[in-house]
Design a protein around this motif. Structure first.
Motif, PDB file in Angstrom:
ATOM      1  N   UNK A 121      -0.456   0.010   8.506  1.00 13.44           N
ATOM      2  CA  UNK A 121       0.286   0.712   9.578  1.00 13.44           C
ATOM      3  C   UNK A 121      -0.486   2.065  10.127  1.00 13.44           C
ATOM      4  N   UNK A 122      -0.578   2.248  11.273  1.00 15.22           N
ATOM      5  CA  UNK A 122      -1.349   3.391  11.727  1.00 15.22           C
ATOM      6  C   UNK A 122      -0.279   4.197  12.436  1.00 15.22           C
ATOM      7  N   UNK A 138      12.040   1.607   6.224  1.00 15.93           N
ATOM      8  CA  UNK A 138      12.059   0.275   5.858  1.00 15.93           C
ATOM      9  C   UNK A 138      10.733  -0.250   4.957  1.00 15.93           C
ATOM     10  N   UNK A 139       9.650   0.554   5.384  1.00 17.02           N
ATOM     11  CA  UNK A 139       8.433  -0.086   4.540  1.00 17.02           C
ATOM     12  C   UNK A 139       8.285   0.631   3.245  1.00 17.02           C
ATOM     13  N   UNK A 140       9.294   1.601   2.795  1.00 16.01           N
ATOM     14  CA  UNK A 140       8.997   2.031   1.353  1.00 16.01           C
ATOM     15  C   UNK A 140       9.125   0.833   0.339  1.00 16.01           C
ATOM     16  N   UNK A 144       2.606  -1.639   1.640  1.00 14.07           N
ATOM     17  CA  UNK A 144       1.895  -1.609   3.095  1.00 14.07           C
ATOM     18  C   UNK A 144       1.120  -0.239   2.928  1.00 14.07           C
ATOM     19  N   UNK A 145      -0.365  -0.570   3.079  1.00 14.64           N
ATOM     20  CA  UNK A 145      -0.927   0.802   3.503  1.00 14.64           C
ATOM     21  C   UNK A 145      -0.744   1.481   4.753  1.00 14.64           C
ATOM     22  N   UNK A 146      -0.871   2.687   4.920  1.00 15.07           N
ATOM     23  CA  UNK A 146      -0.625   3.639   6.025  1.00 15.07           C
ATOM     24  C   UNK A 146      -2.081   4.478   6.393  1.00 15.07           C
ATOM     25  N   UNK A 165      -0.769   4.694  -1.262  1.00 11.20           N
ATOM     26  CA  UNK A 165      -1.129   3.823  -0.064  1.00 11.20           C
ATOM     27  C   UNK A 165      -1.335   4.572   1.372  1.00 11.20           C
ATOM     28  N   UNK A 166      -1.301   5.895   1.294  1.00 12.43           N
ATOM     29  CA  UNK A 166      -1.703   6.462   2.453  1.00 12.43           C
ATOM     30  C   UNK A 166      -3.023   6.970   2.373  1.00 12.43           C
ATOM     31  N   UNK A 167      -3.739   6.870   3.794  1.00 16.76           N
ATOM     32  CA  UNK A 167      -5.257   7.164   4.089  1.00 16.76           C
ATOM     33  C   UNK A 167      -4.909   8.355   4.938  1.00 16.76           C
TER      34      UNK A 167
END
Length: 334
Positions: A121-122, A138-140, A144-146, A165-167
């Motif tokens: 997700x961007x 919802x994505x917690x 899914x990476x962000x 998961x966060x870039x």
């Protein structure tokens, strides 16, 4: 040409060129313009319903690239074997409260539960119409990476996304998702989710490059010479996704409108242009359908090929396509 990293003045990020963002000196004239204008800012006829045939996602796009426009800047991008979701906003209003603020013109064409598997997700910046708390929650727990610009992760972590998961990226930073590179680039905008603490988080556009295809996701931006730099450095692009809505005469520095968006597409060395950030929320004193009508005219003048799918319609990116979907909902006499 090299892409500059972000700069700060004190705690606040700044644009690469001087930018008037829209303080009280601008907001008061905008309010007067809203009061006095007679444009159909919101549709008189209900838009939709639009429905996505989710069975399409069981098969990959034939040529490796497919786009589903959810609305505004929420887009499901399928490119060379991966799926990217940009600026996911499924809430009814883009505001600090679901009781007030701009309300969506049409319901999301598919539910969050109906989404196919997402590789990343961007989130382009922290404005309410791009960063939606309920949707992020919802994505917690879903692994899914962000990818987000500097400072934005604090919101994601608060809403349940694991920091691992966060870039967190600056302009010029690249993240590899499988065999696809996603590079943050400058945009000419601003940030903040209230009156205070403006510009303490960064905003960005993104270059999405797979082994075979190359896409530019512009998010929010006013016109800037950076488009030419990005085109020289990362172009040409098979598809540019550029905002054409929410423009006004009092704030040209932070939103482009159809004319400058089409100019940006040319500067980026784009082959096919898809408009975003329009016909979903009432955010500016122009008719809801006006950006699309004007873009079609500018594209004809400038010899630009357009991709204009209906909301929720998974569309293989093979060449120009204009569904003219909005014309079905325009009031008589427009």
């Amino acid at each position: 040409m090299s892409i500059p990293q972000s700069r700060k003045e004190g705690p606040k990020f700044i644009n690469t060129i001087p930018t008037k963002e829209g303080g009280l000196d601008v907001m008061i004239p905008i309010l007067k313009e809203y009061i006095n204008n007679k444009a159909e800012n919101s549709p008189k006829k209900p838009l939709g319903p639009f429905k996505t045939d989710i069975s399409i996602y069981q098969n990959p796009p034939a040529n490796g690239m497919r786009i589903t426009w959810i609305g505004h800047t929420s887009i499901l991008i399928e490119i060379d074997g991966i799926r990217i979701l940009t600026d996911p906003v499924w809430s009814q209003r883009v505001s600090f409260s679901q009781l007030i603020g701009p309300k969506r013109f049409f319901q999301p064409p598919l539910s969050l539960e109906q989404l196919p598997s997402i590789d990343v997700v961007i989130c382009s910046h922290d404005h309410y119409d791009h960063l939606d708390e309920a949707t992020i929650r919802f994505f917690a727990g879903k692994n899914v990476p962000f990818i987000t610009p500097l400072g934005v992760p604090k919101y994601l972590i608060k809403w349940g996304i694991s920091a691992s998961l966060i870039h967190e990226v600056d302009w010029g930073d690249k993240v590899m998702i499988k065999n696809c590179s996603i590079t943050a680039c400058p945009s000419r905008h601003f940030s903040g989710r209230g009156i205070t603490h403006r510009n303490e988080t960064l905003w960005a556009s993104f270059v999405i490059k797979g082994p075979q295809h190359n896409i530019y996701f512009g998010a929010d931006s006013g016109w800037s010479p950076d488009f030419e730099k990005i085109g020289e450095t990362y172009g040409p692009f098979d598809l540019t996704l550029l905002e054409i809505g929410a423009y006004g005469k009092y704030w040209p520095d932070i939103h482009m409108g159809p004319d400058n968006a089409s100019n940006a597409h040319l500067a980026l060395k784009g082959k096919l242009m898809m408009p975003i950030h329009w016909a979903t929320f009432n955010l500016a004193p122009h008719a809801w359908y006006e950006p699309g009508e004007k873009l079609v005219a500018f594209a004809q003048q400038k010899n630009i090929d357009l991709l204009l799918p209906e909301p929720g319609q998974p569309t293989d990116v093979t060449g120009p396509y204009n569904s003219n979907w909005w014309q079905r909902f325009m009031s008589e006499g427009n």
